[in-house]
Design an enzyme around this catalytic site. Structure first.
Site, mmCIF file in Angstrom:
data_model
loop_
_atom_site.group_PDB
_atom_site.id
_atom_site.type_symbol
_atom_site.label_atom_id
_atom_site.label_comp_id
_atom_site.label_asym_id
_atom_site.label_seq_id
_atom_site.Cartn_x
_atom_site.Cartn_y
_atom_site.Cartn_z
ATOM 1 N N ARG A 244 28.517 -117.795 26.987
ATOM 2 C CA ARG A 244 27.218 -117.380 27.534
ATOM 3 C C ARG A 244 26.705 -118.409 28.541
ATOM 4 O O ARG A 244 26.157 -118.051 29.589
ATOM 5 C CB ARG A 244 26.201 -117.151 26.418
ATOM 6 C CG ARG A 244 24.876 -116.601 26.937
ATOM 7 C CD ARG A 244 23.929 -116.183 25.823
ATOM 8 N NE ARG A 244 23.456 -117.313 25.038
ATOM 9 C CZ ARG A 244 22.659 -117.211 23.975
ATOM 10 N NH1 ARG A 244 22.246 -116.026 23.573
ATOM 11 N NH2 ARG A 244 22.278 -118.274 23.315
ATOM 12 N N LYS B 290 20.271 -117.396 30.401
ATOM 13 C CA LYS B 290 19.488 -118.324 29.579
ATOM 14 C C LYS B 290 19.176 -119.532 30.457
ATOM 15 O O LYS B 290 19.900 -120.527 30.458
ATOM 16 C CB LYS B 290 20.267 -118.702 28.317
ATOM 17 C CG LYS B 290 19.378 -119.280 27.229
ATOM 18 C CD LYS B 290 20.094 -119.302 25.898
ATOM 19 C CE LYS B 290 19.392 -120.168 24.883
ATOM 20 N NZ LYS B 290 18.056 -119.736 24.506
#
Ligand code: PMP
Length: 290
Positions: A50, A149
Site C-alpha cells: 500500500r 495514505k
C-alpha cells in the site's frame, strides 16, 4: 529509542529533518501505521504494497526496494528490542525550496519510528465505543483519491476536533452528499440480519488493511458480506456497528449521536470477528527474531 532515518539508526533526539522538507511544508508524502504482535509484523507485505502504491499515485519515486524497506523495519524493531509495537513508516518528498515544485526535492526522506502502542481503554472493547457524526465532510474522492495514505490528514483532524468537542474519541465522516465514508482513523462496518456491510472505498474511504482482513474473516466464517453505499439512518438502525484500524483493531460501537445501536451492547457478530482477528494476528505477517 532509536529511529531509522535515511539509512541510519539515530537517537530519538537526533532524528530531525529539515524545515524545507516538503512532508512538513506541504504534507507531501505517504505513510503507514503497522502493528507488531509478539515479533510478528502483522500484514507487513500488504502495508508495504500500500505504501508503494500510495507513493506511485503521487509520483514519488521510492528510494529503496520493498525488500530493503522490510529489512529496515525489522532492523529498527530489533534495535529497540521491541516484541509488540506500533510502527510508523513515513516517506516524504524530501527537502526542497519554498515552492510547491516536487522536482526541487532530489531525495525522499525515509523514517521509521517503532514505539509502544497506546490503545483505547479495554472497557471500550467490552462495552463499545460512543461516537458522533462529524460536521466536517470527507474530502471529495474525485479530488483526492482516498486510497492514497498521504501525510495530508487535515480533513481527518478537523473531524477529530468535532469528536473531541462532543466528548468522544471517534467520528463518522460523511461524503458531500451524505453517504457514510469512514471515521477519522478507522473504517466502519455494520451488521444487519447477520449480514456484514461496509462502504465501498471509492466513496472516500481508505482501503484499510484491517478492513480487508475482516472481509476475509467474514468469508472464512461463512458470513454474507457486501460493500454498500450507506446512509446514516442505515447505520443508526443496524444491529451492530464496529470500526476497524491497525491501532484500534476491531472495536464495537454502541452509541452514535447519542442513539443506542442495537440493544446497546456489542452483539454476537462483532465479538466473534474480534476472536477470529486475534487468531489472525498470530499467523499472518512477517516474523523476526530479537
Ligand atoms: N481510515 C483512515 C482515515 C485511517 O487513517 C486508517 C488507518 N489509521 C484506517 C481507515 C484504517 O486502515 P488500516 O486498517 O490499514 O489501519
Amino acid at each position: 529509542m532509536l529511529v531509522y532515518l535515511n539509512g541510519k539508526l539515530v537517537d530519538k533526539e537526533k532524528a530531525t529533518i529539515s524545515v524545507f522538507d516538503h512532508g512538513l511544508l506541504y504534507g507531501d508524502g505517504v505513510f503507514e501505521g503497522i502493528r507488531c504482535y509478539d515479533r510478528l509484523i502483522f500484514k507487513l507485505n500488504e502495508h508495504i504494497d500500500r505504501l508503494y502504491r500510495s507513493a506511485d499515485a503521487i509520483e514519488l519515486k521510492m528510494p529503496m526496494t520493498k525488500a530493503n524497506m522490510i529489512k529496515a523495519v525489522i532492523e529498527t524493531l530489533k534495535a529497540n528490542a521491541l516484541q509488540d509495537a506500533y510502527i510508523r513508516l513515513v516517506v516524504t518528498r524530501g527537502q526542497g525550496d519554498l515552492g510547491l515544485d516536487p522536482r526541487k526535492c532530489k531525495t525522499p526522506t525515509v523514517f521509521i519510528i517503532t514505539d509502544k502502542i497506546s490503545l483505547y481503554p479495554k472497557e471500550f472493547y467490552q462495552k463499545g465505543l460512543e461516537i458522533i457524526t462529524a460536521k466536517t465532510k470527507r474530502n471529495l474522492a474525485a479530488a483526492l483519491d482516498p486510497r492514497i495514505k498521504s501525510l495530508n490528514y487535515l480533513n481527518n483532524i478537523l473531524a477529530k476536533i468535532d469528536a473531541i468537542k462532543s466528548g468522544v474519541e471517534e467520528a463518522i465522516m460523511l461524503t458531500y452528499n451524505d453517504y457514510v465514508a469512514e471515521c477519522t482513523g478507522d473504517n466502519i462496518f455494520i451488521v444487519r440480519d447477520g449480514r456484514l456491510m461496509t462502504p465501498p472505498t471509492d466513496v472516500g474511504a481508505l482501503e484499510g488493511i484491517t478492513r480487508n482482513a475482516v472481509i476475509g474473516l467474514a468469508k472464512k466464517i461463512g458470513m454474507p458480506f457486501r460493500e454498500k453505499m450507506l446512509k446514516l439512518e442505515e447505520v443508526y438502525s443496524a444491529d451492530e456497528v464496529f470500526l476497524t484500524g491497525t491501532a484500534a483493531e476491531i472495536i464495537p460501537v454502541t452509541k452514535i449521536d447519542k442513539r443506542r445501536i442495537g440493544d446497546g451492547k456489542p452483539g454476537e457478530t462483532t465479538p466473534r470477528l474480534m476472536e477470529e482477528f486475534k487468531i489472525l494476528t498470530k499467523l499472518d505477517g512477517v516474523k523476526y527474531a530479537l
